[in-house]
Design a protein around this motif. Structure first.
Motif, PDB file in Angstrom:
ATOM      1  N   GLU A   1      -0.189  19.938 -12.491  1.00 48.23           N
ATOM      2  CA  GLU A   1      -0.376  19.103 -13.923  1.00 48.23           C
ATOM      3  C   GLU A   1      -0.754  17.677 -13.349  1.00 48.23           C
ATOM      4  O   GLU A   1      -1.628  16.968 -13.973  1.00 48.23           O
ATOM      5  N   PHE A   2      -0.122  17.099 -12.411  1.00 51.44           N
ATOM      6  CA  PHE A   2      -0.265  16.004 -11.949  1.00 51.44           C
ATOM      7  C   PHE A   2      -1.671  15.711 -11.499  1.00 51.44           C
ATOM      8  O   PHE A   2      -2.290  14.663 -11.508  1.00 51.44           O
ATOM      9  N   LYS A   3      -2.083  16.864 -10.487  1.00 52.69           N
ATOM     10  CA  LYS A   3      -3.631  16.715 -10.105  1.00 52.69           C
ATOM     11  C   LYS A   3      -4.711  16.707 -11.170  1.00 52.69           C
ATOM     12  O   LYS A   3      -5.521  15.904 -11.052  1.00 52.69           O
ATOM     13  N   ASP A   4      -4.557  17.363 -12.136  1.00 53.91           N
ATOM     14  CA  ASP A   4      -5.395  17.499 -13.444  1.00 53.91           C
ATOM     15  C   ASP A   4      -5.380  15.979 -13.838  1.00 53.91           C
ATOM     16  O   ASP A   4      -6.414  15.662 -14.451  1.00 53.91           O
ATOM     17  N   LYS A   5      -4.026  15.381 -13.881  1.00 58.74           N
ATOM     18  CA  LYS A   5      -4.294  13.940 -14.609  1.00 58.74           C
ATOM     19  C   LYS A   5      -4.871  12.879 -13.407  1.00 58.74           C
ATOM     20  O   LYS A   5      -5.657  11.901 -13.925  1.00 58.74           O
ATOM     21  N   THR A   6      -4.659  13.115 -12.492  1.00 59.48           N
ATOM     22  CA  THR A   6      -5.057  12.180 -11.332  1.00 59.48           C
ATOM     23  C   THR A   6      -6.538  12.231 -10.747  1.00 59.48           C
ATOM     24  O   THR A   6      -7.132  11.241 -10.471  1.00 59.48           O
ATOM     25  N   PHE A   7      -7.048  13.268 -10.631  1.00 59.11           N
ATOM     26  CA  PHE A   7      -8.341  13.577 -10.136  1.00 59.11           C
ATOM     27  C   PHE A   7      -9.525  12.807 -10.879  1.00 59.11           C
ATOM     28  O   PHE A   7     -10.243  12.211 -10.179  1.00 59.11           O
ATOM     29  N   PRO A   8      -9.326  12.887 -12.118  1.00 57.53           N
ATOM     30  CA  PRO A   8     -10.541  12.133 -12.973  1.00 57.53           C
ATOM     31  C   PRO A   8     -10.449  10.491 -12.832  1.00 57.53           C
ATOM     32  O   PRO A   8     -11.619   9.873 -13.230  1.00 57.53           O
ATOM     33  N   LYS A   9      -9.478  10.034 -12.379  1.00 54.01           N
ATOM     34  CA  LYS A   9      -9.301   8.484 -12.330  1.00 54.01           C
ATOM     35  C   LYS A   9      -8.960   8.132 -10.975  1.00 54.01           C
ATOM     36  O   LYS A   9      -8.512   6.732 -10.783  1.00 54.01           O
ATOM     37  N   ALA A  10      -9.069   8.847  -9.938  1.00 58.29           N
ATOM     38  CA  ALA A  10      -8.588   8.474  -8.677  1.00 58.29           C
ATOM     39  C   ALA A  10      -9.286   9.229  -7.552  1.00 58.29           C
ATOM     40  O   ALA A  10      -9.943  10.090  -7.613  1.00 58.29           O
ATOM     41  N   LEU A  11      -9.396   8.570  -6.516  1.00 58.42           N
ATOM     42  CA  LEU A  11     -10.324   8.953  -5.051  1.00 58.42           C
ATOM     43  C   LEU A  11      -9.133   9.654  -4.277  1.00 58.42           C
ATOM     44  O   LEU A  11      -8.390   8.883  -3.886  1.00 58.42           O
ATOM     45  N   VAL A  12      -9.078  11.073  -4.205  1.00 62.79           N
ATOM     46  CA  VAL A  12      -8.140  11.675  -3.413  1.00 62.79           C
ATOM     47  C   VAL A  12      -8.688  12.306  -2.311  1.00 62.79           C
ATOM     48  O   VAL A  12      -9.853  12.583  -2.193  1.00 62.79           O
TER      49      VAL A  12
ATOM     50  N   MET B   1      -3.112   5.740  -1.825  1.00 59.56           N
ATOM     51  CA  MET B   1      -3.902   6.773  -0.947  1.00 59.56           C
ATOM     52  C   MET B   1      -3.358   8.059  -1.352  1.00 59.56           C
ATOM     53  O   MET B   1      -2.101   8.211  -0.672  1.00 59.56           O
ATOM     54  N   LEU B   2      -4.001   9.169  -1.801  1.00 57.52           N
ATOM     55  CA  LEU B   2      -3.266  10.386  -2.047  1.00 57.52           C
ATOM     56  C   LEU B   2      -3.814  11.361  -1.327  1.00 57.52           C
ATOM     57  O   LEU B   2      -5.262  11.297  -1.319  1.00 57.52           O
ATOM     58  N   TYR B   3      -2.910  12.110  -0.739  1.00 53.71           N
ATOM     59  CA  TYR B   3      -3.492  13.109   0.316  1.00 53.71           C
ATOM     60  C   TYR B   3      -2.885  14.689  -0.149  1.00 53.71           C
ATOM     61  O   TYR B   3      -1.655  14.544  -0.381  1.00 53.71           O
ATOM     62  N   PHE B   4      -3.537  15.766  -0.465  1.00 52.37           N
ATOM     63  CA  PHE B   4      -3.063  17.059  -0.949  1.00 52.37           C
ATOM     64  C   PHE B   4      -3.396  18.054   0.075  1.00 52.37           C
ATOM     65  O   PHE B   4      -4.358  18.147   0.599  1.00 52.37           O
ATOM     66  N   SER B   5      -2.391  18.686   0.559  1.00 53.46           N
ATOM     67  CA  SER B   5      -2.479  19.833   1.700  1.00 53.46           C
ATOM     68  C   SER B   5      -2.907  20.926   1.087  1.00 53.46           C
ATOM     69  O   SER B   5      -2.696  21.310  -0.064  1.00 53.46           O
ATOM     70  N   GLN B   6      -3.963  21.530   1.949  1.00 51.82           N
ATOM     71  CA  GLN B   6      -4.472  22.937   1.428  1.00 51.82           C
ATOM     72  C   GLN B   6      -3.975  24.030   2.624  1.00 51.82           C
ATOM     73  O   GLN B   6      -4.737  24.874   2.517  1.00 51.82           O
ATOM     74  N   ILE B   7      -3.191  23.685   3.347  1.00 51.88           N
ATOM     75  CA  ILE B   7      -2.490  24.404   4.104  1.00 51.88           C
ATOM     76  C   ILE B   7      -2.031  25.705   3.544  1.00 51.88           C
ATOM     77  O   ILE B   7      -1.088  25.525   2.740  1.00 51.88           O
ATOM     78  N   LYS B   8      -2.246  26.898   4.034  1.00 46.86           N
ATOM     79  CA  LYS B   8      -1.397  27.987   3.424  1.00 46.86           C
ATOM     80  C   LYS B   8      -0.120  28.151   3.727  1.00 46.86           C
ATOM     81  O   LYS B   8       0.535  27.561   4.740  1.00 46.86           O
TER      82      LYS B   8
ATOM     83  N   LEU C   1       0.852  -1.027  -0.155  1.00 46.87           N
ATOM     84  CA  LEU C   1      -0.060  -0.271   0.009  1.00 46.87           C
ATOM     85  C   LEU C   1       0.929   1.086  -0.055  1.00 46.87           C
ATOM     86  O   LEU C   1       1.886   1.339   0.581  1.00 46.87           O
ATOM     87  N   VAL C   2       0.354   2.254  -0.568  1.00 47.31           N
ATOM     88  CA  VAL C   2       1.234   3.541  -0.822  1.00 47.31           C
ATOM     89  C   VAL C   2       0.417   4.662  -0.199  1.00 47.31           C
ATOM     90  O   VAL C   2      -0.760   4.674  -0.654  1.00 47.31           O
ATOM     91  N   ILE C   3       1.088   5.470   0.739  1.00 48.96           N
ATOM     92  CA  ILE C   3       0.450   6.587   1.030  1.00 48.96           C
ATOM     93  C   ILE C   3       1.207   8.007   0.505  1.00 48.96           C
ATOM     94  O   ILE C   3       2.420   8.116   0.704  1.00 48.96           O
ATOM     95  N   GLY C   4       0.483   8.562  -0.264  1.00 50.06           N
ATOM     96  CA  GLY C   4       1.295   9.532  -0.965  1.00 50.06           C
ATOM     97  C   GLY C   4       0.802  11.036  -0.394  1.00 50.06           C
ATOM     98  O   GLY C   4      -0.585  11.145  -0.324  1.00 50.06           O
ATOM     99  N   VAL C   5       1.705  11.836   0.019  1.00 43.38           N
ATOM    100  CA  VAL C   5       1.235  12.983   0.434  1.00 43.38           C
ATOM    101  C   VAL C   5       1.991  14.309  -0.391  1.00 43.38           C
ATOM    102  O   VAL C   5       3.229  14.231  -0.444  1.00 43.38           O
ATOM    103  N   PHE C   6       1.120  15.575  -0.653  1.00 47.04           N
ATOM    104  CA  PHE C   6       1.751  16.306  -1.464  1.00 47.04           C
ATOM    105  C   PHE C   6       1.293  17.803  -1.005  1.00 47.04           C
ATOM    106  O   PHE C   6       0.180  17.943  -0.363  1.00 47.04           O
TER     107      PHE C   6
END
Length: 418
Positions: free
Chosen positions: A133-144, A110-117, A75-80
């Motif tokens: 660019e990575f988000k645009d490619k990932t969001f349509p085909k993944a649950l993040v 499992m992908l997590y994107f920080s919205q912290i300022k 399993l992978v936990i990816g954080v950006f």
């Protein structure tokens, strides 16, 4: 004390701007182990390149990391946050190469994107553009997932890693053969003693007595046959609770039912290595013989009758719809019946006695066959098990006067009060 456990390796992949989230992820996994591993026989092993790689010469750095760490994870936990990472010569960053490599093998990501300022002066705009660019490619085909604070990240990860773990176990069970499934993930149902909880197996022999009362229609009404008078011969008016005129008849019926009805209890055992939740048991019941009644235990009124009527008012929780899902629902007629009940959770390697029971009463020998279908969140498909009750009934001829002697009333007493 040592114990055997299933190990799932969890890779934590991220760029360098989420160092604290990496530590939170490790701590969250370790906390899960502390709370669950001994009972559930599962260990989550956090993997990071900085702690699980060794120096090596002659290969691309990311290739070494892939071989030593990435290729062994489940399993992978990816954080950006604002960065995507440094190029590897194959992918835009080591983090992306790790994620894509694991995803290509069908393992969950499992992908997590920080919205912290963040201070704009500290943001690398080129890195931010590649991340978008990575988000645009990932969001349509993944649950993040996204988070607005590190506390929120920890809370979401703790909950969602549990969900992914259940999926991992279910997928692994589904890919194995039936024998392996039975050895590791099978939930078993069997009979148990309703009072002691003792396990009785999947087939039981019961014996009951049917009291054939021939003169039940001749049982007289009950009456105390007493009155008090004052000195002038006038009857005193005494305030008392109303008498139960059916007391004798109710007592005879109580003794007959007590001898004939037998309680049936159930126990469930989780032989798996992970806890099960939302367990639903659906039972198809077929009767070979004549059954007087098949009823859920909570609906059987088997109480010693009283000489006086009870004028108090009582309410059942069922009147308000409470606990409906936790009660045994039994319906049917003649030969075919259906019963169902739920259990919210069952820890691994544990046996629990269910509060749900039913009662069987028969006037002659019969066999009750039960096909139990078991559903649970950890099972890729329901399990089906067979249970059997062999009920032997002894018919005993009896008279109501003989039964009433047990409460100290002779036949002439009954006659006098009629």
């Amino acid at each position: 004390m040592s114990y055997e456990a299933k190990v799932f390796r969890v890779l934590i992949a991220s760029p360098s701007d989420v160092v604290e989230e990496r530590e939170i992820a490790v701590k969250t996994i370790q906390e899960w182990n502390d709370l669950n591993s001994p009972e559930r026989k599962v260990v989550l092993l956090p993997l990071r390149w900085e702690t699980h790689t060794a120096p090596e010469y002659g290969a691309r750095p990311q290739e070494i990391i892939n071989r030593q760490v990435v290729d062994h994870c489940d399993l992978v936990i990816g954080v950006f946050w604002t960065r995507i990472g440094s190029p590897t010569g194959v992918a835009d960053s080591g983090t992306l190469e790790e994620i894509e490599r694991v995803a290509s093998k069908g393992h969950p990501v499992m992908l997590y994107f920080s919205q912290i300022k963040k201070d704009p002066n500290q943001i690398d705009l080129e890195q931010l553009a590649k991340l978008r660019e990575f988000k645009d490619k990932t969001f349509p085909k993944a649950l993040v997932e996204s988070y607005n604070s590190q506390i929120e990240f920890r809370d979401k990860l703790a909950k969602q890693i549990e969900i992914q773990l259940r999926n991992l176990v279910a997928e692994e069970s589904n890919s194995n053969n039936t024998a392996d499934l039975g050895a590791r993930e099978k939930i078993e149902i069997e009979f148990s003693d309703p009072k002691t909880g003792e396990l009785l197996g999947s087939e039981i022999n019961l014996e009951a007595d049917f009291l054939d009362v021939s003169d039940i229609d001749d049982i007289p009404d009950y009456s105390s046959s007493q009155s008090d008078q004052d000195e002038d011969g006038e009857v005193k008016k005494i305030f008392r609770r109303s008498e139960n005129r059916d007391y004798y008849r109710q007592y005879v019926e109580y003794v007959v039912k007590k001898s004939m009805y037998k309680n049936i209890g159930f126990s469930l055992k989780n032989n798996g290595v992970i806890g099960a939740r939302d367990i639903f048991i659906d039972m198809d019941i077929n009767v070979d013989g004549e059954v007087e009644e098949l009823i859920s235990n909570d609906r059987l009124e088997l109480k010693v009758p009283k000489k006086e009527k009870d004028s108090s008012i009582s309410f059942s929780l069922d009147d308000f719809g409470a606990l409906a899902s936790e009660r045994l629902q039994l319906e049917g007629s003649d030969k075919d019946w259906n019963a169902s009940f739920e259990i919210r959770a069952l820890q691994p390697k544990r046996t629990v006695k269910s509060r749900q029971q039913f009662v069987v009463g028969a006037i002659s020998d019969c066999v009750v066959n039960i096909s139990a279908k078991i559903y649970a969140d950890i099972l890729p498909e329901p399990l089906i098990q067979s249970l059997k009750i062999d009920l032997k009934v002894n018919t005993i001829e009896a008279k109501s006067s003989e039964i009433l002697q047990e409460i100290g009333y002779e036949l002439e007493d009954c006659t006098k009060s009629a």
